[in-house]
Design a protein around this motif. Structure first.
Motif, PDB file in Angstrom:
ATOM      1  N   PHE A 121      45.986  47.614  48.104  1.00 50.40           N
ATOM      2  CA  PHE A 121      46.872  46.541  47.683  1.00 50.40           C
ATOM      3  C   PHE A 121      46.011  45.611  46.467  1.00 50.40           C
ATOM      4  CE2 PHE A 121      47.346  42.384  46.232  1.00 50.40           C
ATOM      5  CZ  PHE A 121      48.925  41.943  45.788  1.00 50.40           C
ATOM      6  N   TYR A 122      46.626  46.374  44.924  1.00 51.41           N
ATOM      7  CA  TYR A 122      45.947  45.109  44.014  1.00 51.41           C
ATOM      8  C   TYR A 122      47.291  44.041  43.162  1.00 51.41           C
ATOM      9  CZ  TYR A 122      49.141  48.729  41.331  1.00 51.41           C
ATOM     10  OH  TYR A 122      50.001  50.582  40.635  1.00 51.41           O
ATOM     11  N   GLU A 123      46.996  43.170  42.728  1.00 52.13           N
ATOM     12  CA  GLU A 123      47.831  42.659  42.306  1.00 52.13           C
ATOM     13  C   GLU A 123      48.087  42.814  40.980  1.00 52.13           C
ATOM     14  OE1 GLU A 123      46.535  37.990  43.526  1.00 52.13           O
ATOM     15  OE2 GLU A 123      44.508  39.090  42.493  1.00 52.13           O
ATOM     16  N   THR A 124      49.666  42.622  40.761  1.00 55.32           N
ATOM     17  CA  THR A 124      50.157  43.131  39.129  1.00 55.32           C
ATOM     18  C   THR A 124      51.329  41.377  38.440  1.00 55.32           C
ATOM     19  OG1 THR A 124      52.301  43.244  40.674  1.00 55.32           O
ATOM     20  CG2 THR A 124      50.800  44.660  40.471  1.00 55.32           C
ATOM     21  N   LYS A 128      52.231  38.392  41.948  1.00 52.93           N
ATOM     22  CA  LYS A 128      52.262  36.565  41.852  1.00 52.93           C
ATOM     23  C   LYS A 128      53.206  35.935  41.257  1.00 52.93           C
ATOM     24  CE  LYS A 128      47.488  37.908  39.477  1.00 52.93           C
ATOM     25  NZ  LYS A 128      46.101  37.934  38.046  1.00 52.93           N
ATOM     26  N   SER A 135      44.707  37.981  46.498  1.00 54.76           N
ATOM     27  CA  SER A 135      43.458  37.946  46.472  1.00 54.76           C
ATOM     28  C   SER A 135      42.877  38.595  47.699  1.00 54.76           C
ATOM     29  CB  SER A 135      42.771  37.536  45.602  1.00 54.76           C
ATOM     30  OG  SER A 135      42.479  35.792  46.133  1.00 54.76           O
ATOM     31  N   TYR A 137      44.464  40.265  50.058  1.00 59.06           N
ATOM     32  CA  TYR A 137      45.306  41.092  50.227  1.00 59.06           C
ATOM     33  C   TYR A 137      44.574  42.784  49.474  1.00 59.06           C
ATOM     34  CZ  TYR A 137      48.212  38.836  53.539  1.00 59.06           C
ATOM     35  OH  TYR A 137      48.732  38.365  54.460  1.00 59.06           O
ATOM     36  N   ILE A 138      43.641  41.950  48.525  1.00 58.67           N
ATOM     37  CA  ILE A 138      42.724  42.990  47.739  1.00 58.67           C
ATOM     38  C   ILE A 138      42.294  44.690  48.554  1.00 58.67           C
ATOM     39  CG2 ILE A 138      41.515  44.284  45.973  1.00 58.67           C
ATOM     40  CD1 ILE A 138      42.857  41.843  44.528  1.00 58.67           C
ATOM     41  N   ASP A 139      42.908  45.785  47.733  1.00 54.30           N
ATOM     42  CA  ASP A 139      42.209  47.371  48.857  1.00 54.30           C
ATOM     43  C   ASP A 139      42.433  47.261  50.229  1.00 54.30           C
ATOM     44  OD1 ASP A 139      41.054  48.026  46.079  1.00 54.30           O
ATOM     45  OD2 ASP A 139      39.179  47.187  46.814  1.00 54.30           O
TER      46      ASP A 139
END
Length: 415
Positions: A121-124, A128, A135, A137-139
């Motif tokens: 996961f990465y934010e978009t 948002k 944030s 959940y990133i990676d």
């Protein structure tokens, strides 16, 4: 076109997501139609049309119901079959915890889509906008494309296609979504909201532990619900706030202003109600005709009952005849068995005779060979006799000449 079912979800949503869903029958074919309740919801309808091809490419093992845009209406193919929710209910009815987890695993497998759809996961900007800060959940495990409408009730096993089908895809996201949020919405949240009795098998908290999902996900999921409902611009949300003694006048005035559009929807409902009243009248007339037809069927049924009785009597007589035939058949079988046994004895005798004849034939062959030999010997003797006869003849001639000479000499002597 005849309406079979109508569902309105616009009283609990923002105007831009307020739609009316109907199941209709048109020329013998069933369709699911989604229409915008307000002008603001048209884009939401258009998004569903675009989502169809995205899902077909991402979920090749799943049949995606076809959709066609007619004006501002989305006409979906009507799929027959049992839902994944039915499989949940069967497990609950049978109190089968193990099989319930098998169904849940299958549900999660369906959500993942094809190989390569999973990612970190990465934010978009879009994530948002809908879910807020993700944030944490990133990676972590996520999917690139998600059908956020793939709840147990919206996944059917199509008897026609012989595979699972997506019958609704109102919320399809083409940006990364954390698996925990995806699973919570489609599996956990929807199950405990729509499937009664599941908490008797396992509580929501225990299921989250089994799936290794942090309970904080529910708070994040609520942000999605808030996004769909909007900033309180709906009737249900106003009621909820009032019951909780929140009296923000500016807020309420804004809500009232936002919901002026509901008057248009009420007019639509009244017009639809009038049509349904007409349809009820048509059904009433059809019912009268059906009753006449039922009476004719009952009369015909009585006639058929008499015919069945006659057939039953005839069947009894036939049974008697069959019994006599069976008795006769038994006697014939007994006679056949006796003939078979006699034939077996005859065969044994024939074998003995054939064996004896074989010996005699060999003796005859030997005698024939002896006869041939004797014939050859006789021919030899006959040839020898002929030679001897010739020799005797020669001797007789020679004796005759000598006798004549003797007679001559004697005559000469005595003369």
């Amino acid at each position: 076109m005849r309406k079979l079912y109508v569902k309105c979800n616009n009283t609990s949503r923002s105007l831009r997501f307020s739609i009316i869903t109907s199941i209709v029958e048109d020329d013998g074919e069933k369709y699911v139609i989604k229409v915008p309740a307000f002008t603001e919801a048209k884009q939401h309808i258009y998004n569903m049309i675009n989502s169809c091809e995205i899902l077909k490419a991402t979920f090749p093992e799943i049949y995606v119901s076809n959709v066609e845009l007619k004006g501002d209406e989305a006409w979906f193919e009507f799929i027959e079959g049992h839902s994944l929710a039915d499989e949940y209910v069967e497990c609950i009815t049978n109190n089968d915890r193990k099989e319930l987890f098998n169904v849940i695993k299958k549900h999660i497998y369906i959500l993942k889509g094809k190989q390569g759809n999973e990612c970190l996961f990465y934010e978009t900007d879009k994530s948002k906008e809908i879910f807020g800060d993700l944030s944490c959940y990133i990676d972590k495990k996520a999917v690139k494309i998600s059908n956020f409408e793939a709840t147990a009730g919206n996944i059917l096993f199509s008897s026609k296609e012989e595979r699972y089908s997506f019958i609704d895809y109102e919320w399809v996201f083409d940006f990364p979504i954390p698996m925990d949020i995806y699973i919570y919405h489609c599996v956990v949240g929807s199950a405990y909201w729509t499937i009664p009795g599941i908490d008797k098998i396992i509580t929501k908290q225990d299921l989250l532990k089994e799936l290794k999902i942090d309970e904080k996900v529910e708070e994040i999921w609520q942000r999605f619900i808030q996004y769909v409902n909007g900033n309180g611009s709906n009737v249900d949300f106003i009621k909820m706030k009032c019951l909780k003694n929140v009296y923000d006048i500016k807020y309420l005035l804004q809500c009232v202003e936002d919901n002026k559009g509901h008057k248009n929807y009420i007019s639509l409902l009244e017009a639809d109600l009038k049509k349904q009243g007409q349809y009820i009248n048509e059904l009433t007339e059809d019912s009268k005709e059906s009753q006449k037809y039922i009476s004719l069927l009952e009369t015909d049924l009585k006639k058929q009952g008499k015919y069945i009785d006659e057939l039953t009597e005839g069947s009894k007589e036939s049974q008697k005849y069959i019994s006599s035939l069976e008795t006769n058949l038994k006697e014939q079988n007994k006679y056949i068995n006796e003939l078979t046994e006699g034939l077996a004895e005859s065969q044994k005798y024939i074998s003995v005779i054939e064996g004896d004849n074989k010996g005699k034939q060999e003796r005859i062959d030997d005698l024939k060979k002896m006869q041939e030999t004797q014939k050859e010997f006789i021919l030899g003797l006959e040839d020898n006799i002929n030679e001897q006869q010739k020799y005797i003849y020669f001797l007789e001639k020679e004796l005759e000449e000598k006798s004549n000479q003797l007679d001559f000499y004697l005559k000469m002597k005595w003369s």
